[in-house]
Design a protein around this motif. Sequence first.
Motif, PDB file in Angstrom:
ATOM      1  N   LEU A 140       4.915   2.465  -7.284  1.00 56.71           N
ATOM      2  CA  LEU A 140       5.164   1.040  -7.540  1.00 56.71           C
ATOM      3  C   LEU A 140       3.853   0.287  -7.369  1.00 56.71           C
ATOM      4  CD1 LEU A 140       7.591  -0.831  -8.186  1.00 56.71           C
ATOM      5  CD2 LEU A 140       7.687  -1.333  -5.757  1.00 56.71           C
ATOM      6  N   SER A 141       3.430  -0.394  -8.399  1.00 60.35           N
ATOM      7  CA  SER A 141       2.140  -1.090  -8.334  1.00 60.35           C
ATOM      8  C   SER A 141       2.210  -2.289  -7.396  1.00 60.35           C
ATOM      9  CB  SER A 141       1.725  -1.554  -9.730  1.00 60.35           C
ATOM     10  OG  SER A 141       2.519  -2.654 -10.142  1.00 60.35           O
ATOM     11  N   ILE A 142       1.046  -2.721  -6.954  1.00 61.93           N
ATOM     12  CA  ILE A 142       0.968  -3.916  -6.101  1.00 61.93           C
ATOM     13  C   ILE A 142       1.499  -5.123  -6.860  1.00 61.93           C
ATOM     14  CG2 ILE A 142      -0.625  -5.488  -4.937  1.00 61.93           C
ATOM     15  CD1 ILE A 142      -2.317  -3.045  -4.208  1.00 61.93           C
ATOM     16  N   LEU A 143       1.201  -5.184  -8.137  1.00 58.54           N
ATOM     17  CA  LEU A 143       1.687  -6.280  -8.974  1.00 58.54           C
ATOM     18  C   LEU A 143       3.217  -6.293  -9.026  1.00 58.54           C
ATOM     19  CD1 LEU A 143       0.752  -8.617 -10.717  1.00 58.54           C
ATOM     20  CD2 LEU A 143       0.585  -7.046 -12.631  1.00 58.54           C
ATOM     21  N   ASP A 144       3.828  -5.123  -9.160  1.00 60.92           N
ATOM     22  CA  ASP A 144       5.291  -5.045  -9.160  1.00 60.92           C
ATOM     23  C   ASP A 144       5.874  -5.429  -7.793  1.00 60.92           C
ATOM     24  OD1 ASP A 144       5.466  -4.336 -11.815  1.00 60.92           O
ATOM     25  OD2 ASP A 144       5.472  -2.175 -11.406  1.00 60.92           O
ATOM     26  N   THR A 145       5.206  -5.017  -6.717  1.00 61.42           N
ATOM     27  CA  THR A 145       5.655  -5.408  -5.371  1.00 61.42           C
ATOM     28  C   THR A 145       5.620  -6.922  -5.228  1.00 61.42           C
ATOM     29  OG1 THR A 145       4.836  -3.318  -4.455  1.00 61.42           O
ATOM     30  CG2 THR A 145       5.241  -5.110  -2.901  1.00 61.42           C
ATOM     31  N   ALA A 146       4.561  -7.551  -5.737  1.00 66.51           N
ATOM     32  CA  ALA A 146       4.464  -9.017  -5.695  1.00 66.51           C
ATOM     33  C   ALA A 146       5.594  -9.652  -6.496  1.00 66.51           C
ATOM     34  CB  ALA A 146       3.114  -9.475  -6.232  1.00 66.51           C
ATOM     35  N   ARG A 147       5.875  -9.116  -7.653  1.00 71.23           N
ATOM     36  CA  ARG A 147       6.948  -9.667  -8.493  1.00 71.23           C
ATOM     37  C   ARG A 147       8.310  -9.526  -7.822  1.00 71.23           C
ATOM     38  NH1 ARG A 147       4.335  -6.931 -13.722  1.00 71.23           N
ATOM     39  NH2 ARG A 147       3.004  -8.645 -14.380  1.00 71.23           N
TER      40      ARG A 147
ATOM     41  N   GLU B  10       0.833  -1.205   0.000  1.00 67.39           N
ATOM     42  CA  GLU B  10       0.000   0.000   0.000  1.00 67.39           C
ATOM     43  C   GLU B  10       0.871   1.260   0.000  1.00 67.39           C
ATOM     44  OE1 GLU B  10      -3.473   2.175   2.657  1.00 67.39           O
ATOM     45  OE2 GLU B  10      -2.547   0.332   3.387  1.00 67.39           O
ATOM     46  N   ARG B  11       1.909   1.267   0.819  1.00 63.82           N
ATOM     47  CA  ARG B  11       2.805   2.430   0.866  1.00 63.82           C
ATOM     48  C   ARG B  11       3.567   2.610  -0.446  1.00 63.82           C
ATOM     49  NH1 ARG B  11       3.563   1.343   6.660  1.00 63.82           N
ATOM     50  NH2 ARG B  11       2.532   3.083   7.697  1.00 63.82           N
TER      51      ARG B  11
ATOM     52  N   CYS C 141       9.437 -13.709   2.030  1.00 62.58           N
ATOM     53  CA  CYS C 141       9.204 -13.432   0.601  1.00 62.58           C
ATOM     54  C   CYS C 141       8.191 -14.389  -0.019  1.00 62.58           C
ATOM     55  CB  CYS C 141      10.517 -13.505  -0.170  1.00 62.58           C
ATOM     56  SG  CYS C 141      11.687 -12.205   0.261  1.00 62.58           S
ATOM     57  N   ALA C 142       8.056 -15.576   0.554  1.00 68.67           N
ATOM     58  CA  ALA C 142       7.188 -16.602  -0.029  1.00 68.67           C
ATOM     59  C   ALA C 142       5.718 -16.215  -0.018  1.00 68.67           C
ATOM     60  CB  ALA C 142       7.385 -17.930   0.698  1.00 68.67           C
ATOM     61  N   THR C 143       5.343 -15.245   0.785  1.00 67.63           N
ATOM     62  CA  THR C 143       3.934 -14.838   0.811  1.00 67.63           C
ATOM     63  C   THR C 143       3.612 -13.785  -0.244  1.00 67.63           C
ATOM     64  OG1 THR C 143       4.343 -13.152   2.480  1.00 67.63           O
ATOM     65  CG2 THR C 143       3.713 -15.352   3.273  1.00 67.63           C
ATOM     66  N   ALA C 144       4.608 -13.307  -0.975  1.00 65.20           N
ATOM     67  CA  ALA C 144       4.392 -12.254  -1.980  1.00 65.20           C
ATOM     68  C   ALA C 144       3.303 -12.591  -3.000  1.00 65.20           C
ATOM     69  CB  ALA C 144       5.700 -11.912  -2.677  1.00 65.20           C
ATOM     70  N   PRO C 145       3.163 -13.843  -3.459  1.00 63.83           N
ATOM     71  CA  PRO C 145       2.105 -14.123  -4.442  1.00 63.83           C
ATOM     72  C   PRO C 145       0.695 -13.832  -3.926  1.00 63.83           C
ATOM     73  CG  PRO C 145       3.675 -15.915  -4.426  1.00 63.83           C
ATOM     74  CD  PRO C 145       4.034 -15.011  -3.280  1.00 63.83           C
TER      75      PRO C 145
ATOM     76  N   TYR D  20      -4.010 -11.539  -5.198  1.00 65.21           N
ATOM     77  CA  TYR D  20      -5.439 -11.553  -4.880  1.00 65.21           C
ATOM     78  C   TYR D  20      -5.977 -10.134  -4.767  1.00 65.21           C
ATOM     79  CZ  TYR D  20      -4.689 -16.484  -3.875  1.00 65.21           C
ATOM     80  OH  TYR D  20      -4.380 -17.816  -3.973  1.00 65.21           O
ATOM     81  N   SER D  21      -5.196  -9.239  -4.159  1.00 67.59           N
ATOM     82  CA  SER D  21      -5.694  -7.869  -4.016  1.00 67.59           C
ATOM     83  C   SER D  21      -5.757  -7.164  -5.371  1.00 67.59           C
ATOM     84  CB  SER D  21      -4.828  -7.092  -3.038  1.00 67.59           C
ATOM     85  OG  SER D  21      -3.514  -6.940  -3.542  1.00 67.59           O
ATOM     86  N   VAL D  22      -4.904  -7.546  -6.291  1.00 66.39           N
ATOM     87  CA  VAL D  22      -4.960  -6.952  -7.635  1.00 66.39           C
ATOM     88  C   VAL D  22      -6.230  -7.409  -8.344  1.00 66.39           C
ATOM     89  CG1 VAL D  22      -3.820  -6.892  -9.893  1.00 66.39           C
ATOM     90  CG2 VAL D  22      -2.446  -6.757  -7.801  1.00 66.39           C
ATOM     91  N   LEU D  23      -6.610  -8.646  -8.139  1.00 65.44           N
ATOM     92  CA  LEU D  23      -7.778  -9.203  -8.829  1.00 65.44           C
ATOM     93  C   LEU D  23      -9.095  -8.820  -8.173  1.00 65.44           C
ATOM     94  CD1 LEU D  23      -6.385 -12.749  -9.581  1.00 65.44           C
ATOM     95  CD2 LEU D  23      -6.840 -10.931 -11.232  1.00 65.44           C
ATOM     96  N   ALA D  24      -9.041  -8.388  -6.911  1.00 65.50           N
ATOM     97  CA  ALA D  24     -10.289  -8.090  -6.172  1.00 65.50           C
ATOM     98  C   ALA D  24     -11.052  -6.938  -6.775  1.00 65.50           C
ATOM     99  CB  ALA D  24      -9.969  -7.792  -4.725  1.00 65.50           C
TER     100      ALA D  24
END
Length: 182
Positions: free
Chosen positions: A132-139, A125-126, A170-174, A178-182
């Motif tokens: 930086l998009s949430i998707l990029d943070t996940a990647r 969120e920050r 780091c393993a929880t990044a994927p 879900y928040s991107v798809l919500a």
Amino acid sequence: MAATYPVQLALHFTDWRGVFMGIAALTTIVVLAILFVAPEPRRIATVRAANPLRGVAQVFSNRQFLQMIPLGSAAQGVNMAMSGLWAGPWLRDVSGLSRDETATVLFGMATMVTVSVFMLGALAERLTRVGLSILDTARIGIAGFIFFECLIIANPPVHPAMLWLPYAFCATAPTLFYSVLA
């Protein structure tokens, strides 16, 4: 978490049958508490889906979902396999830890996963505020996950917790997908 260090401690006082009897007793207590203490739920009218397959088709035709699913499902699957099947034997056989030390690192990993779910959400969120998009943070998180997997395989001369705990974080990044798809 309960299947790691707490179980290892309990095995100093009992065997596996005793552990499972304790779990059965605790489960019975929770069931009774829910039965007698929890309030009755309000009845909510249910809406029947006209065609459940239409919803499934809608999900699987979503372009964004289709772009995220290979990386997200592969990363989550690898994490489940490593954390659930391979971490314990690796820590014991490759890293040479005792059963108690292995249980402690596994407990730390479970704790780290719990903490990281909250921290990654707040961090993502920050980071969106600075572009930086949430998707990029996940990647980026998945890249960290892969980086720590490679370090674990390389088996450098450091305590295994120094590798497995950031791996678990780091393993929880994927889950950010879900928040991107919500």
